[in-house]
Write an enzyme that holds these catalytic residues in place. Structure first.
Site, short mmCIF file in Angstrom:
data_model
loop_
_atom_site.label_atom_id
_atom_site.label_comp_id
_atom_site.label_asym_id
_atom_site.label_seq_id
_atom_site.Cartn_x
_atom_site.Cartn_y
_atom_site.Cartn_z
N CYS A 62 4.59 19.98 0.30
CA CYS A 62 5.81 19.18 0.48
C CYS A 62 5.54 17.94 1.33
CB CYS A 62 6.89 19.99 1.19
SG CYS A 62 7.11 21.66 0.58
N ASP A 63 4.84 18.11 2.43
CA ASP A 63 4.77 17.06 3.45
C ASP A 63 3.42 16.35 3.54
OD1 ASP A 63 7.36 17.76 4.17
OD2 ASP A 63 6.70 19.18 5.70
N CYS A 122 4.63 23.44 5.09
CA CYS A 122 4.51 23.23 3.65
C CYS A 122 3.68 21.97 3.37
CB CYS A 122 5.89 23.12 3.01
SG CYS A 122 5.81 22.96 1.22
P1 FAD Z 1 16.21 28.61 0.02
O1 FAD Z 1 16.16 27.14 0.00
O2 FAD Z 1 15.34 29.33 0.98
O3 FAD Z 1 17.74 29.02 0.25
C1 FAD Z 1 18.11 30.34 0.40
C2 FAD Z 1 19.46 30.38 1.09
O4 FAD Z 1 19.96 31.72 1.07
C3 FAD Z 1 19.43 29.96 2.55
O5 FAD Z 1 20.45 29.05 2.81
C4 FAD Z 1 19.69 31.25 3.32
O6 FAD Z 1 20.42 31.03 4.49
C5 FAD Z 1 20.56 32.01 2.30
N1 FAD Z 1 20.53 33.44 2.52
C6 FAD Z 1 19.47 34.23 2.86
N2 FAD Z 1 19.85 35.51 3.01
C7 FAD Z 1 21.19 35.54 2.76
C8 FAD Z 1 22.16 36.55 2.77
N3 FAD Z 1 21.84 37.83 3.06
N4 FAD Z 1 23.44 36.23 2.50
C9 FAD Z 1 23.79 34.96 2.18
N5 FAD Z 1 22.91 33.94 2.16
C10 FAD Z 1 21.62 34.23 2.45
N6 FAD Z 1 10.09 21.88 -1.95
C11 FAD Z 1 10.00 20.79 -2.73
O7 FAD Z 1 10.09 20.89 -3.94
N7 FAD Z 1 9.83 19.55 -2.16
C12 FAD Z 1 9.76 19.36 -0.82
O8 FAD Z 1 9.58 18.23 -0.35
C13 FAD Z 1 9.87 20.51 0.02
N8 FAD Z 1 9.82 20.38 1.37
C14 FAD Z 1 9.93 21.50 2.14
C15 FAD Z 1 9.85 21.35 3.52
C16 FAD Z 1 9.94 22.45 4.34
C17 FAD Z 1 9.87 22.27 5.83
C18 FAD Z 1 10.11 23.75 3.77
C19 FAD Z 1 10.23 24.96 4.66
C20 FAD Z 1 10.17 23.91 2.40
C21 FAD Z 1 10.06 22.79 1.57
N9 FAD Z 1 10.10 22.89 0.18
C22 FAD Z 1 10.03 21.78 -0.60
C23 FAD Z 1 10.24 24.20 -0.48
C24 FAD Z 1 11.70 24.36 -0.91
O9 FAD Z 1 12.53 24.12 0.19
C25 FAD Z 1 11.93 25.77 -1.43
O10 FAD Z 1 11.04 26.05 -2.50
C26 FAD Z 1 13.36 25.92 -1.96
O11 FAD Z 1 14.29 25.55 -0.97
C27 FAD Z 1 13.64 27.34 -2.42
O12 FAD Z 1 14.94 27.40 -2.83
P2 FAD Z 1 15.76 28.76 -2.89
O13 FAD Z 1 17.08 28.39 -3.45
O14 FAD Z 1 14.96 29.79 -3.58
O15 FAD Z 1 15.88 29.27 -1.40
#
Ligand code: FAD
Ligand code: NDP
Length: 318
Positions: free
Chosen positions: A144-145, A141
């Protein structure tokens, strides 16, 4: 199966799921969250548990560690009464109401409404050096980084030839001394305009028909070994950072096509809404957003999903 019918079940525990939980709990919906157990290859708490400094989430002027931010969100969900189960949802039946949800351990529950917030997983390549140097100069990302001191004024490598790769290369060109894009074919998948911007940027060099072979470095990334796809010839590119931009996989397989999605699997929601193709089912966060994919946008759509679920439930009981 329990006879209880839950008002709202939240599947997923990233910023989208926890924001939905806080709003739904404060609206007295007594939400039940399945936070997942290494679902999509990440721990409960989601993608931010895999990173260090989060510097662009408002409210933390000095930045905050990703796992700590998610821990605080979890506490906030619980404070208002969200029940959290550390289980992964294996299957859902959205064909009739109440909806049915089955977990990997075989538990079955019924729900009037469901919020899907299961996120997306960035694709990476299992090259030699990747697991050893992950977060030590390797990221999936750039937005992000990329601005971290680690990458400043260093040559950087981006793998991929789509819009994300172009966008990331352009973004990284502000921080790195130069940017190398590794494209595996003789053309890019990216839109014309993005390709043009890359071409117009003096700091970006595109390496066509080029595949990464190995990430080099001891403590930190020092380069990438690449090979020409046709001749097989190998060479090393000096680099202080490597960014994967080869696409994401939304975590939607467990839905088995019951909700409308695009060709990659991202859920489709109505414009300016989190409503999916099935009434009473809402989607929030990266699972429905292939464009922004940020913690704050995921949290914003989690808030929308909870408010929409609350209003929809109220309409049903009128
Ligand atoms: P996610 O954070 O992906 O969470 C989804 C969750 O659902 C996970 O815990 C997963 O285990 C769970 N899940 C999946 N399938 C199932 C299932 N069938 N049953 C139950 N649970 C399930 N964004 C920023 O704004 N700033 C940053 O600095 C930043 N740094 C990042 C660094 C990295 C390395 C990465 C990979 C991403 C980064 N991002 C950052 C992006 C950010 O993390 C994502 O946009 C954000 O986390 C998305 O949130 P979400 O709630 O949609 O999903
Ligand atoms: P894409 O699937 O569009 O592109 C992925 C890229 O990675 C392709 O160039 C692909 O190559 C390459 N790739 C895939 N696997 C490998 C591999 N194993 N080794 C090397 N290269 C690999 O994903 P994006 O994330 O770029 O985009 C997803 C969607 O989001 C698209 O619809 C895009 O238009 C959109 N988007 C739009 C933006 C904008 O408009 N500003 C910004 C970002 C995304 P190949 O072509 O050979 O398959």
């Amino acid at each position: 199966m329990s006879n209880t019918i839950e008002n709202v079940i939240i599947i997923g525990s990233g910023p989208a799921g926890h924001t939905a939980a806080v709003y739904a709990a404060r609206a007295d919906l007594e939400p039940l969250m399945y936070e997942g157990f290494m679902a999509g290859n990440v721990a409960a708490g989601g993608q931010l548990t895999t990173t260090t400094d989060v510097e662009n989430y408002p409210g933390f002027p000095e930045g905050i560690q990703g796992p700590q931010l998610m821990d605080e969100m979890r506490k906030q969900s619980k404070r208002f009464g969200t029940r959290i189960k550390t289980e992964t949802v294996a299957q859902v039946d959205l064909s009739r109401r109440p909806f049915r949800i089955r977990t990997e351990s075989g538990d079955e529950v019924q729900a009037r409404s469901v919020i899907i917030a299961t996120g997306a997983t960035a694709k990476t390549l299992d090259l030699p050096g990747v697991s050893r140097l992950w977060q030590k100069g390797i990221s999936a990302c750039a937005i992000c980084d990329g601005a971290l001191p680690l990458f400043r004024n260093k040559p950087l490598v981006v793998i991929g030839g789509g819009d994300s790769a172009c966008e990331e290369a352009l973004y990284l060109s502000k921080f790195g001394s130069e940017v190398h894009m590794l494209v595996r074919r003789d053309q890019m998948r990216a839109s014309r305009i993005m390709q043009q911007r890359v071409q117009d940027n003096d700091k970006i060099t595109v390496h066509w028909n080029t595949l990464p072979v190995e990430v080099l470095g001891d403590e930190l990334v020092s380069g990438v070994r690449v090979k020409d796809k046709h001749s097989g010839e190998q060479r090393d590119i000096t680099a202080g950072g490597l960014f994967f931009a080869i696409g994401h996989q939304p975590n939607t397989a467990f839905l088995e096509g019951q909700l409308e999605s695009d060709e990659v699997g991202y859920l489709i929601t109505e414009p300016d809404s989190t409503r999916t193709s099935v009434e009473g089912v809402f989607a929030a966060g990266d699972v429905k957003d292939h464009v922004f994919r940020q913690a704050v946008t995921a949290a914003g759509s989690g808030c929308m999903a909870a408010i929409e679920a609350e209003r929809w439930l109220a309409e049903q009981s009128d």
